[in-house]
Scaffold this motif. Structure first.
Motif, short mmCIF file in Angstrom:
data_model
loop_
_atom_site.label_atom_id
_atom_site.label_comp_id
_atom_site.label_asym_id
_atom_site.label_seq_id
_atom_site.Cartn_x
_atom_site.Cartn_y
_atom_site.Cartn_z
N THR A 16 0.85 -1.80 -0.02
CA THR A 16 -0.23 -0.25 0.05
C THR A 16 0.72 1.48 0.15
OG1 THR A 16 -0.19 -0.50 2.22
CG2 THR A 16 -2.08 -0.84 1.23
N GLU A 17 1.87 0.97 0.20
CA GLU A 17 3.19 1.69 0.07
C GLU A 17 2.87 3.01 -0.90
OE1 GLU A 17 5.14 5.49 0.79
OE2 GLU A 17 4.86 4.13 2.12
N PRO A 18 3.31 4.04 -1.32
CA PRO A 18 3.30 4.86 -2.31
C PRO A 18 5.05 4.59 -3.17
CG PRO A 18 2.39 6.46 -1.44
CD PRO A 18 2.51 5.59 -0.45
N ASP A 19 5.50 5.43 -1.92
CA ASP A 19 6.64 5.47 -2.57
C ASP A 19 7.18 4.04 -3.04
OD1 ASP A 19 9.83 5.89 -2.02
OD2 ASP A 19 9.32 8.31 -1.26
N GLU A 20 8.63 4.25 -4.01
CA GLU A 20 8.96 2.89 -4.09
C GLU A 20 10.03 2.17 -3.25
OE1 GLU A 20 9.94 2.54 -8.40
OE2 GLU A 20 7.70 3.16 -9.15
N GLU A 21 10.50 3.42 -3.10
CA GLU A 21 11.91 3.70 -2.39
C GLU A 21 11.30 2.30 -0.79
OE1 GLU A 21 15.99 5.07 -0.27
OE2 GLU A 21 14.87 6.22 -0.93
N ILE A 22 9.95 2.91 -0.17
CA ILE A 22 9.98 2.31 0.75
C ILE A 22 9.51 1.41 0.76
CG2 ILE A 22 8.49 2.68 2.93
CD1 ILE A 22 9.04 6.34 2.41
N GLN A 23 8.57 1.60 -0.44
CA GLN A 23 7.37 -0.21 -0.54
C GLN A 23 8.95 -1.04 -0.42
OE1 GLN A 23 6.09 -1.78 -4.74
NE2 GLN A 23 4.31 -0.01 -3.37
N ASP A 24 10.26 -1.36 -1.34
CA ASP A 24 10.87 -1.67 -1.87
C ASP A 24 11.55 -2.56 0.22
OD1 ASP A 24 10.40 -2.21 -3.57
OD2 ASP A 24 12.04 -1.05 -4.50
N LEU A 25 11.58 -1.56 0.87
CA LEU A 25 12.10 -1.73 1.89
C LEU A 25 11.36 -2.47 3.25
CD1 LEU A 25 14.70 -1.07 4.01
CD2 LEU A 25 13.62 1.35 4.75
N LEU A 26 9.89 -1.74 2.90
CA LEU A 26 8.79 -2.70 3.36
C LEU A 26 8.88 -4.57 3.18
CD1 LEU A 26 6.01 0.47 4.05
CD2 LEU A 26 7.59 -0.30 6.01
N LYS A 27 8.40 -4.71 1.90
CA LYS A 27 8.20 -5.29 1.46
C LYS A 27 9.48 -6.25 1.85
CE LYS A 27 5.84 -4.81 -2.46
NZ LYS A 27 5.77 -4.50 -4.46
N ALA A 28 11.40 -5.94 2.02
CA ALA A 28 12.31 -7.07 2.30
C ALA A 28 12.46 -6.89 3.78
CB ALA A 28 13.12 -5.96 2.41
N SER A 29 10.89 -6.00 4.33
CA SER A 29 11.25 -5.95 5.91
C SER A 29 9.82 -7.38 6.88
CB SER A 29 11.62 -4.78 6.72
OG SER A 29 12.70 -4.15 6.17
N THR A 30 9.36 -7.47 5.96
CA THR A 30 7.99 -8.39 6.22
C THR A 30 8.71 -9.86 7.67
OG1 THR A 30 6.96 -8.28 4.24
CG2 THR A 30 6.17 -9.93 6.23
N GLY A 31 7.97 -9.37 8.58
CA GLY A 31 8.15 -10.22 9.34
C GLY A 31 9.36 -9.35 10.70
N LEU A 32 9.86 -9.88 11.00
CA LEU A 32 10.19 -9.55 12.60
C LEU A 32 11.36 -8.46 12.77
CD1 LEU A 32 8.96 -10.14 15.97
CD2 LEU A 32 11.50 -11.71 15.92
N ASN A 33 11.55 -7.61 13.47
CA ASN A 33 12.60 -6.15 13.20
C ASN A 33 12.84 -5.72 14.57
OD1 ASN A 33 12.04 -4.99 9.53
ND2 ASN A 33 9.78 -5.47 11.01
N LEU A 34 12.77 -4.47 14.87
CA LEU A 34 13.68 -3.68 16.01
C LEU A 34 12.85 -2.40 16.10
CD1 LEU A 34 15.02 -5.42 18.33
CD2 LEU A 34 16.81 -4.08 17.53
N ALA A 35 12.26 -1.97 16.78
CA ALA A 35 11.98 -0.73 17.33
C ALA A 35 12.08 -0.03 18.95
CB ALA A 35 10.65 -0.73 16.89
N MET A 36 12.09 1.35 18.65
CA MET A 36 12.28 1.92 20.06
C MET A 36 11.74 2.78 20.20
SD MET A 36 15.49 2.12 17.50
CE MET A 36 15.80 -0.10 18.49
N HIS A 37 10.45 3.06 21.30
CA HIS A 37 9.44 4.12 22.18
C HIS A 37 10.54 5.67 21.39
CE1 HIS A 37 6.43 3.38 24.11
NE2 HIS A 37 6.77 2.06 25.04
N TYR A 38 9.87 6.15 20.64
CA TYR A 38 9.89 7.27 20.00
C TYR A 38 9.69 8.73 21.45
CZ TYR A 38 9.04 11.36 16.96
OH TYR A 38 9.16 13.08 16.85
N LEU A 39 10.64 9.13 21.30
CA LEU A 39 11.03 10.71 22.37
C LEU A 39 10.49 11.02 22.49
CD1 LEU A 39 14.39 9.05 24.46
CD2 LEU A 39 11.66 8.35 24.96
N SER A 40 8.82 11.08 22.02
CA SER A 40 8.49 12.84 21.60
C SER A 40 9.08 13.68 21.62
CB SER A 40 6.28 13.14 21.61
OG SER A 40 6.47 13.90 21.56
N GLY A 41 9.12 15.49 21.25
CA GLY A 41 9.92 16.14 21.76
C GLY A 41 11.31 16.41 22.12
N ALA A 42 12.15 14.94 21.89
CA ALA A 42 13.48 15.18 22.40
C ALA A 42 13.76 15.55 21.02
CB ALA A 42 13.59 13.86 22.89
#
Length: 265
Positions: free
Chosen positions: A84-110
């Motif tokens: 569903t992502e219109p940006d081709e670069e991001i679309q390719d990245l998302l497709k290549a990253s299906t499954g388990l990834n890593l994330a960190m809490h976003y520190l809003s305002g930091a």
């Protein structure tokens, strides 16, 4: 493994909010099913799962040492995101990253730490320098501090460039015992006058059991066959051995950091 050792929650990504284009691996802000925003690091990006492994090890060692680190979680990414992502670069990245990834809490305002604006005391500076020498983290320079100020406190982020030996595993056992020459470029080196005291304290905290417990967090799926390892467990144990060996000879990188600091002041 020690009882009640470090554990990571798992969340499901439900909304891709925006890319963080200042990052070379194109991380993104995303919303998860626990209603929190996260900085999402993709397995399909540049250095792949190796950067995510370094992020887990570096971040959880820092947390164990009492330094401020946003919560790290595993993040499941559904294959539908890439469709569903219109940006081709991001679309390719998302497709290549299906499954388990890593994330960190976003520190809003930091805001990004600026050494010209904020003074870090000698103890904290020494703790961070010691950590980065242990991890061989090349990415804590004045140009790119990978530190944030949030609610008037210093937070460490982005340890994906740590443990750079694991991109080839060449002479890794020997590399564990070498000084960290890139410490000369560390943004906090000049303030790090308490390295010996920090070394004594941190070496006691980072027991063999704790190191094994942190390395046990690495998913088998990320420890694919990678020369010279035949199994995920052998690969995982090599990370633990590297760190345990490096801690056992920490005076080597401490002395080198002290010498580099002397040349600055």
């Amino acid at each position: 493994m020690i009882e009640n050792g470090p554990q990571l929650r798992t969340v499901n990504v439900i909304r891709y909010v925006t890319p963080l284009r200042e990052g070379g691996s194109l991380p993104a802000i995303a919303e998860a099913d626990d209603d929190f925003l996260y900085v999402l690091k993709f397995r399909g990006a540049g250095q792949g799962v190796k950067a995510l492994i370094a992020e887990i090890i570096g971040g959880e060692i820092a947390r164990a040492l009492g330094l401020r680190i946003p919560e790290i979680v595993f993040a499941n990414l559904d294959e539908m995101f890439g469709m569903t992502e219109p940006d081709e670069e991001i679309q390719d990245l998302l497709k290549a990253s299906t499954g388990l990834n890593l994330a960190m809490h976003y520190l809003s305002g930091a805001i990004t730490f600026d050494a010209q604006v904020t003074t870090v005391d000698s103890k904290l500076a020494s703790q961070i320098v010691w950590l980065d020498c242990l991890l061989t983290n090349v990415d804590r320079t004045a140009r790119n501090t990978n530190m944030l100020m949030w609610h008037k406190e210093l937070w460490l982020i982005d340890h994906g460039a740590s443990l750079y030996f694991h991109h080839s595993w060449t002479n890794w056992e020997e590399q564990a015992k070498r000084p960290f020459i890139q410490v000369k470029d560390h943004v906090l080196l000049k303030q790090a006058s308490d390295l010996e005291a920090v070394d004594e304290a941190f070496s006691k905290i980072l027991t063999d059991d704790l190191i094994h417990s942190i390395c046990s967090l690495i998913p088998d799926d990320w420890l694919l066959r990678d020369a010279p390892f035949e199994t995920a467990e052998e690969h995982r144990q090599a990370y633990a051995k590297f760190l345990i060996s490096r801690i056992s000879v920490s005076e080597v990188f401490v002395k080198d950091a002290q010498n580099a600091r002397t040349s600055l002041i």
